[in-house]
Design an enzyme around this catalytic site. Structure first.
Site, PDB file in Angstrom:
ATOM      1  N   ASP A   9      60.144  27.924  -4.486  1.00  0.00           N
ATOM      2  CA  ASP A   9      59.598  27.182  -3.348  1.00  0.00           C
ATOM      3  C   ASP A   9      58.087  27.369  -3.377  1.00  0.00           C
ATOM      4  O   ASP A   9      57.519  27.510  -4.457  1.00  0.00           O
ATOM      5  CB  ASP A   9      60.244  27.665  -2.041  1.00  0.00           C
ATOM      6  CG  ASP A   9      60.292  26.584  -0.958  1.00  0.00           C
ATOM      7  OD1 ASP A   9      59.246  25.965  -0.708  1.00  0.00           O
ATOM      8  OD2 ASP A   9      61.360  26.362  -0.366  1.00  0.00           O
ATOM      9  N   HIS A  62      56.921  24.696  -5.177  1.00  0.00           N
ATOM     10  CA  HIS A  62      56.785  23.432  -4.445  1.00  0.00           C
ATOM     11  C   HIS A  62      55.327  23.125  -4.147  1.00  0.00           C
ATOM     12  O   HIS A  62      54.964  21.972  -3.949  1.00  0.00           O
ATOM     13  CB  HIS A  62      57.586  23.473  -3.140  1.00  0.00           C
ATOM     14  CG  HIS A  62      59.074  23.339  -3.342  1.00  0.00           C
ATOM     15  ND1 HIS A  62      59.632  22.903  -4.512  1.00  0.00           N
ATOM     16  CD2 HIS A  62      60.119  23.582  -2.505  1.00  0.00           C
ATOM     17  CE1 HIS A  62      60.952  22.880  -4.395  1.00  0.00           C
ATOM     18  NE2 HIS A  62      61.273  23.292  -3.198  1.00  0.00           N
TER      19      HIS A  62
END
Length: 556
Positions: free
Chosen positions: A299, A333
Site C-alpha cells: 500500500d 500505492h
C-alpha cells in the site's frame, strides 16, 4: 549541508514570511516554517542477551516471555541494550520499555507467531480511529528513549492474517493459497484465513470503539482485526535504525502521537498484494526524520496521517515538522503520500532527494469530504520517478478507498460533482512547493481535483520534466503556478485540460511532442488563466473552450 541547502532553496531570512507570487495580482503569504531539530536517543553501556533469560533460537520455542523479561530487566537497571543474537527467534507480542534499545543482530530473524491465540484483543487504533485490535507484535505507549536497531530481520508473519484478492494472484498462486486452508467468499474473489476473518469483512466490523460495545462483542471476528506490526503511541525520542521490517499483517511501522522520531537506513517490505500493507504511517507526530530508507510494500510507502473524521478532529494533533530525505520507494500505492486520514491536519513537511520506482502514484495527496483538516506548508525538492502506472503528481479531494490502479475486472466510479457548504468536515490542501521533479514513464503527468466549495490552493510546481501518456489536468483549483514544465506525452490532445479553475499561471510550458490541442478550458467558473513563454512549435491548435467556458478565461 542539507539544512543549508533547504534554507537556500525554500526559506527566506528570519523574521519575514514566505511569499508565493502567482500570475495574478494576488500574493499569498504563509508563516515561515523552521526546520525541526529532532532530539536523539541515548542508552547506557549495559547489554543483556535474550539467551540469558531462556530464549532459544531454533524457530520452534516461543520466546515471548524470555524477550519481555530481558526488556523489563534492562529497564529496571536504568536502561541499555537487549541483544538478539544469531538465530531464528519465534515470539509472540513484545512490549517495549523506556530507555531500552532492542538490537537485532545481522544473523538474527525475529519471527512473530502465526497462532492467533498469542495475540489478545486490546484497545488500539485502526486507520485513524480508536478500535479493538489484536495486540501489535511490537508496541509501546507513553515511553521515552526507545530504539529498535541492528541489521537483522523482524518478520510479522502477516500472510496468516491477510485476506487476498483473486485478481492479484496468478492461477497457480491462487490454487496454492486456497489449498493451504482458510475460506473463499461466495463469488470466489477473496480468500480469507478463517471464517471469523471473512465474517468481519462482510459485516464491516473493524473493531471501532463505541459506547455500549466491549471487546467481547468482537471475539467472533477477532481474526479479522489485523494488527500493525510496530506501533509506538505517545512516545518521545524514538529511533528505528538498520533493521528490516517485513511481512506485516497490516501497516508495518506506525508511530502515533509521538515526538522526536528517527527512521534511518530501514528496509520495509510487504508483498505487493498485501491489503493495507503500508510502509510507514506517521500519524499525529511532531519532529520526525526519515532518511536513507527503502520501501517495497503493498500500500502507501511513506505516508503522513493525523486521524480520521471526527476522531481526528477531536484529537486535534497535526503531523508537523517532518523531514524525509534520500529514500527509495519501489512498489507502493504512492511514494510520498498525505492522507486520506488527515483530519488533524499536516504542516511543515520537507521531502528531498527521493526516488519512486514502480509506485502506482508518485506524489499522492488524497482526502475527501467528511475528513476536515488543513494540509499546508509542504516543500518537495529533487524527486525522481520511473515506471509510474498512474499519476506522477496527484492532488485528489474525491478519494475512495480503492486501489489507485484498477485491477482486472474492477471499474472506476465517476465522480459526481456537487457543491456543498463549507463546514469543519471540509478538508483543505494549500501552500505546496514542488520543485525539480523528473519522471520517466507515467499514465498522467499532473492531476489536480479539488472540491467545488474548496479548491486545491496556492501550489507551485517548478522545473518539472515528465514523460507520460497524458499531460496535465486541473479541476477546481486556484492560485496554481507552473513554471518551467516540460512534458512529453503519447496522447497529443489535449495537452492541458482546465475545468472550473482560476488564477492559473503557466510560465515556460514546453510540449516535447506534436500536440493537436494545447489547452482545453471548460466550465463557466474558469477564469484568469495565463500562459507566458509557451513553446508553440508543433502545436496545431492552441485553445478550445467548452462547457460554458469563456474565451477570455485564458490569455497567452
Amino acid at each position: 549541508m542539507l539544512l543549508r541547502k533547504f534554507a537556500k532553496e525554500f526559506l527566506v531570512p528570519l523574521g519575514t514570511t514566505l511569499s508565493l507570487l502567482f500570475a495574478t495580482t494576488s500574493i499569498v503569504q504563509a508563516q515561515q516554517p523552521s526546520l525541526p531539530v529532532i532530539k536523539k536517543t541515548s542508552f547506557r553501556a549495559d547489554t543483556v542477551n535474550i539467551k540469558d533469560f531462556g530464549a532459544k533460537g531454533d524457530g520452534q520455542f516461543l520466546n515471548s516471555e524470555a524477550i519481555n523479561k530481558a526488556i523489563n530487566a534492562i529497564n529496571q537497571r536504568g536502561g541499555g541494550v537487549v541483544f538478539v543474537p544469531a538465530g531464528l527467534w519465534l515470539t509472540g507480542p513484545i512490549e517495549m520499555k523506556s530507555n531500552v534499545n532492542l538490537h537485532v543482530s545481522r544473523e538474527a530473524i525475529l519471527l512473530f507467531s502465526k497462532n492467533f491465540d498469542d495475540y489478545k484483543l486490546v484497545e488500539s487504533n485502526w486507520e485513524g480511529q480508536p478500535a479493538w485490535r489484536n495486540q501489535n507484535p511490537i508496541s509501546g505507549k507513553n515511553l521515552e528513549n526507545i530504539a529498535i536497531t541492528g541489521k537483522g530481520v523482524i518478520d510479522g508473519n502477516g500472510g496468516v492474517w491477510r485476506m487476498v484478492k483473486r485478481n492479484k494472484m496468478t492461477d497457480s498462486q491462487w490454487k496454492k493459497l486456497v489449498s493451504s486452508g482458510g475460506v473463499v467468499d461466495e463469488k470466489a474473489k477473496i480468500w480469507y484465513p478463517s471464517e471469523g476473518s471473512m465474517k468481519g469483512a462482510l459485516e464491516n466490523r473493524g473493531g471501532t470503539i463505541k459506547p455500549g460495545l466491549t471487546k467481547e462483542d468482537f471475539l467472533d471476528v477477532k481474526d479479522f482485526l489485523r494488527p500493525n506490526l510496530l506501533v509506538f503511541t505517545a512516545c518521545k525520542r524514538v529511533l528505528i535504525e538498520g533493521v528490516t521490517i517485513q511481512n506485516s499483517a497490516a501497516w508495518n511501522l506506525h508511530p502515533l502521537m509521538c515526538e522526536d522520531v528517527t527512521l534511518r537506513d530501514v528496509l520495509v517490505r510487504n508483498p505487493w498484494y498485501a491489503q493495507n500493507g503500508d510502509g510507514v504511517d506517521i500519524e499525529s507526530c511532531k519532529n520526525v526524520l526519515v532518511e536513507d530508507c527503502t520501501f517495497d510494500v503493498g500500500d502507501d510507502g511513506i505516508c503522513i496521517k493525523s486521524g480520521r473524521d471526527k476522531a481526528g478532529r477531536d484529537r486535534g494533533m497535526p503531523t508537523e515538522n517532518v523531514i524525509i530525505r534520500r529514500s527509495v520507494v519501489y512498489h507502493a500505492h504512492g511514494g510520498f503520500v498525505i492522507g486520506s486520514e488527515m483530519s488533524g491536519g499536516a504542516r511543515n513537511i520537507w521531502v528531498e532527494d527521493c526516488s519512486f520506482i514502480g509506485t502506482d502514484i508518485g506524489l499522492r495527496f488524497k482526502t475527501k469530504r467528511g475528513r476536515g483538516g488543513v494540509v499546508e506548508n509542504i516543500f518537495i525538492n529533487n524527486i525522481n520517478m520511473v515506471g509510474i502506472p498512474g499519476e506522477a503528481i496527484l492532488f485528489d479531494m474525491y478519494y475512495e478507498a480503492v486501489d489507485p490502479i484498477p485491477l482486472l475486472g474492477d471499474e472506476k466510479k465517476e465522480v459526481k460533482v456537487v457543491k456543498l457548504p463549507v463546514t469543519e468536515e471540509t478538508p483543505q490542501f494549500r501552500n505546496f512547493s514542488i520543485k525539480n521533479v523528473h519522471v520517466s514513464g507515467a499514465d498522467k503527468g499532473i492531476f489536480f481535483r479539488g472540491l467545488p466549495e474548496m479548491h486545491v490552493k496556492n501550489i507551485t510546481l517548478e522545473n518539472i520534466n515528465i514523460d507520460a501518456k497524458n499531460g496535465i489536468e486541473i479541476i477546481s483549483a486556484s492560485d496554481i503556478n507552473l513554471k518551467n514544465i516540460r512534458v512529453h506525452t503519447d496522447n497529443s490532445s489535449p495537452f492541458v485540460q482546465i475545468a472550473d479553475s482560476e488564477n492559473i499561471s503557466f510560465e515556460n510550458l514546453t510540449p516535447m511532442n506534436e500536440v493537436d490541442l494545447l489547452f482545453r478550458v471548460s466550465g463557466d467558473e474558469s477564469k484568469n488563466i495565463r500562459a507566458t513563454g509557451t513553446e508553440l512549435k508543433g502545436v496545431k491548435k492552441k485553445t478550445e473552450f467548452v462547457g460554458g467556458a469563456n474565451a477570455k478565461a485564458l490569455k497567452m
